[in-house]
Design a protein around this motif. Structure first.
Motif, short mmCIF file in Angstrom:
data_model
loop_
_atom_site.label_atom_id
_atom_site.label_comp_id
_atom_site.label_asym_id
_atom_site.label_seq_id
_atom_site.Cartn_x
_atom_site.Cartn_y
_atom_site.Cartn_z
N ARG A 110 42.57 39.78 35.01
CA ARG A 110 41.13 40.02 34.98
C ARG A 110 40.74 41.18 35.58
N GLU A 111 39.55 41.92 35.28
CA GLU A 111 39.17 43.11 35.92
C GLU A 111 38.71 42.74 37.36
N ASP A 112 38.65 43.76 38.42
CA ASP A 112 38.20 43.54 39.76
C ASP A 112 36.79 43.37 39.64
N ARG A 113 36.11 42.42 39.43
CA ARG A 113 34.43 42.48 39.30
C ARG A 113 34.37 41.13 40.12
N VAL A 114 33.46 41.24 41.27
CA VAL A 114 32.84 40.19 41.87
C VAL A 114 31.87 39.25 41.06
N GLY B 22 36.98 35.59 41.20
CA GLY B 22 35.82 36.71 41.36
C GLY B 22 35.23 36.39 42.48
N CYS B 23 35.47 35.63 43.66
CA CYS B 23 34.79 35.75 44.82
C CYS B 23 34.98 36.93 45.42
N SER B 24 34.01 37.33 46.39
CA SER B 24 33.94 38.86 47.17
C SER B 24 34.90 38.63 48.24
N VAL C 85 43.63 33.65 37.62
CA VAL C 85 43.73 34.88 36.87
C VAL C 85 44.15 36.14 37.51
N LEU C 86 45.10 36.88 37.23
CA LEU C 86 45.62 37.90 38.30
C LEU C 86 44.65 39.20 38.10
N ASN C 87 44.26 39.66 39.31
CA ASN C 87 43.40 40.95 39.54
C ASN C 87 44.30 42.11 39.17
N ARG C 88 43.84 42.83 37.96
CA ARG C 88 44.73 43.87 37.78
C ARG C 88 45.00 45.24 38.67
N LYS C 89 43.58 45.22 39.54
CA LYS C 89 43.76 46.46 40.40
C LYS C 89 44.50 45.95 41.46
N SER D 10 37.19 41.88 44.56
CA SER D 10 37.10 40.55 44.40
C SER D 10 38.37 39.94 44.81
#
Lengths: 480, 96
Positions: free
Chosen positions: B63-67, A24-26, A50-54, A19
């Motif tokens: 946020r977790e990396d989820r689509v 959360g968009c692909s 919101v920041l993507n942890r990965k 994402s």
């Protein structure tokens, strides 16, 4: 006058998250236009990123791999500018307090090692994609696809320590390999998941001054970067020789003409008015997090290369090729694990496998031949069951049919003839039926030995053990 | 500290805004006042105070990396004044 170039590279690498950086968009490549967008990446009023942890973790991996010092406290900043691919009117990036600073990469050009400093590694979001051609109204309109907006990027900035286009090429190659080993970026420059801009100036060789630089953009391959730099070094030198001055400007590489041309149109104002992004809280990467990342880091290309040289006793050249990608290195190690012949495995992979993959335009992951299957073929040669020449034929068959080497050897009756009596019989026959060549041999024209060898191999369909044929042929010829 | 009309024009250009001569005149005056007030703030003794960009003591909101589902395309490009073939269209501009 002799000039030297001062080159700094700025690389943008798309991170392989599922994402986007703040929503959360692909991030999928190749989807229909504007399919992966939402109010956050489109910059609608009132939304919160919101920041993507990965993405942070991926960026940390690179920071550690490049020996950077991470800033335990860092924050995001807004970079403000107007461009049609940027719906918010600003890009969320990092300015003061980036994720990491002060690292390096060791490169090697013409057997000389050189350390290139890394100024910084920071996280930012990508912009949309502009299409100027190929659509209905392309003659009067530009088209925008916002799918790419908000995809996480890391920007890696080098110190201006690169001096030649070859060094730039090496630096890029190293960087790409590291990104791929870390499994954080596909490294595909054509698809735009890895991009490179260059800053370049020239100065009299040996000087330590910094002169006016130009910025080069639009290079789509590593070779393109190298050629653009070569062109620009020459161009700048010519301007200076004629008594002119280098203009500070952005130039675009035109691959079809092999030239750099000044970017036309209104020169953008480079006043980005950076300020801390109020919508995002600070990012704290404490020591334990960095240590955790460091612990889970895979073996990196240079370390793997050195281990291959040491452990498998193969030449440096082999080790370099085999460690170009981590899946290729894995393939090699598995193959050696089965056949215990590290040099043979290296040769087969470097010559035959890589040739096949190139012909079929596929990666080692898609190779129809498993490392174990290749190892079996190598073992058959080592045991003397088949000759190296026959093995090439078996290899082609295996690659096409995916049958095992022993199965093919059995079925086609390719087992090497090692029966000395049988070989002696064939050799005698060949010698008898070629009296002219025999006469030449007797007169001292030993070159015809090769002719007899060829005839014997032909008569046995290449199955005779070449060492035995050589020995027996010599005996018979010398006693005839 | 006085702001000049040139500076107002420069800021307007950066912000992609167009102003009438009267507006430029007015903003020159207003921006000068704001800058003057900043000047007053500058006189405060901030020795030993960390520069602050966020006033709440919160960090690392992830946020977790989820689509998650995106907007339907009709929705996402609805506001664009010009569109076609799934794209947003703007007047032609070229980089080269």
């Amino acid at each position: 006058m002799d000039y030297e170039a001062v080159i700094g590279l700025e690389i943008h690498a798309q991170l392989l998250t599922a994402s986007k950086l703040f929503c959360g968009c692909s991030t999928r490549f190749g989807d229909p236009p504007n399919h992966n967008t939402c109010p956050i990446c489109l910059g609608m009023p009132g939304v919160l990123p919101v920041l993507n942890r990965k993405a942070v973790e991926f960026a940390l991996r690179m920071a550690v791999a490049l020996h950077c010092r991470t800033n335990p406290f860092c924050r995001f900043a807004r970079k403000n500018y107007f461009y049609p691919d940027l719906p918010k009117g600003y890009q969320i990036s990092q300015y003061e307090l980036p994720l990491a600073e002060g690292g390096y990469i060791d490169i090697e050009v013409d057997q000389t090692k050189k350390r290139i400093g890394i100024t910084r590694v920071h996280l930012e979001e990508d912009a949309g994609k502009l299409l100027h051609e190929g659509l209905t109204e392309s003659d009067s309109k530009s088209y925008i696809d916002f799918n790419r907006c908000g995809i996480p990027l890391i920007e890696i900035v080098s110190e201006p320590e690169i001096r030649t286009s070859e060094e730039a090429y090496e630096y890029l190659t190293q960087l790409k390999t590291i990104l791929q080993y870390l499994e954080i970026c596909s490294g595909n420059m054509e698809e735009g998941s890895l991009r490179c801009d260059a800053n370049i100036s020239i100065r009299p060789a040996g000087s330590s001054e910094f002169m006016t630089k130009t910025e080069l953009k639009n290079m789509n391959t590593f070779r393109g970067v190298q050629r653009a730099l070569d062109y620009e070094i020459k161009r700048q030198a010519e301007v200076v020789e004629k008594g002119g001055a280098i203009e500070r400007e952005t130039r675009l590489w035109d691959a079809s003409q092999q030239v750099t041309i000044p970017m036309r149109g209104k020169e953008e104002e480079h006043d980005y008015r950076y300020f801390p992004e109020p919508d995002l809280v600070p990012l704290v990467t404490d020591e334990s997090w960095v240590e955790e990342v460091a612990h889970t880091l895979p073996e990196l290309p240079t370390a793997k290369r050195d281990r291959f040289i040491r452990e498998y006793e193969i030449p440096k050249y082999d080790a370099e090729i085999l460690t170009q990608s981590s899946p290729l290195a894995d393939y090699y190690e598995q193959c050696v694990g089965y056949c215990h012949n590290s040099k043979a495995a290296s040769n087969w992979i470097m010559v035959e496998i890589l040739r096949k993959l190139k012909e079929d335009n596929i990666d080692i992951e898609q190779c129809p031949l498993s490392p174990r299957a290749l190892a079996e073929l190598i073992s058959l040669i080592d045991k003397g069951t088949i000759s190296g020449k026959i093995a090439k034929e078996v290899f082609e068959d295996m690659y096409q049919s995916q049958r095992s080497a022993s199965e093919i050897v059995q079925e086609k009756g390719l087992v090497q003839i090692t029966d000395q009596e049988e070989i002696r019989r064939v050799v005698s026959q060949v010698v008898e039926s070629n009296p002219k060549q025999l006469e030449q041999y007797r007169r001292g024209q030993t070159r015809v030995f090769g002719f007899f060898m060829g005839q014997v191999m032909k008569a046995t369909q290449g199955k005779a053990n070449p060492q035995l044929v050589n020995k027996i042929l010599k005996e018979i010829l010398d006693s005839s | 500290m006085a702001i000049t009309i040139k500076e107002v024009e420069y800021i307007a250009r950066l912000a992609n805004l167009e102003f009438s001569p009267e507006e430029k005149e007015r903003f020159t005056h207003q921006l000068s006042q704001i800058i003057d007030y900043m000047g007053q703030l500058q006189q405060l003794d901030t020795e030993g105070v960390e520069p602050t960009s966020h006033i709440i003591p919160v960090s690392n909101v992830f946020r977790e990396d989820r689509v998650r589902p995106s907007l339907p395309r009709e929705e996402s490009i609805k506001n664009a004044p010009d569109k076609g073939e799934g794209f947003v269209k703007v007047p032609k501009f070229l980089e080269t």
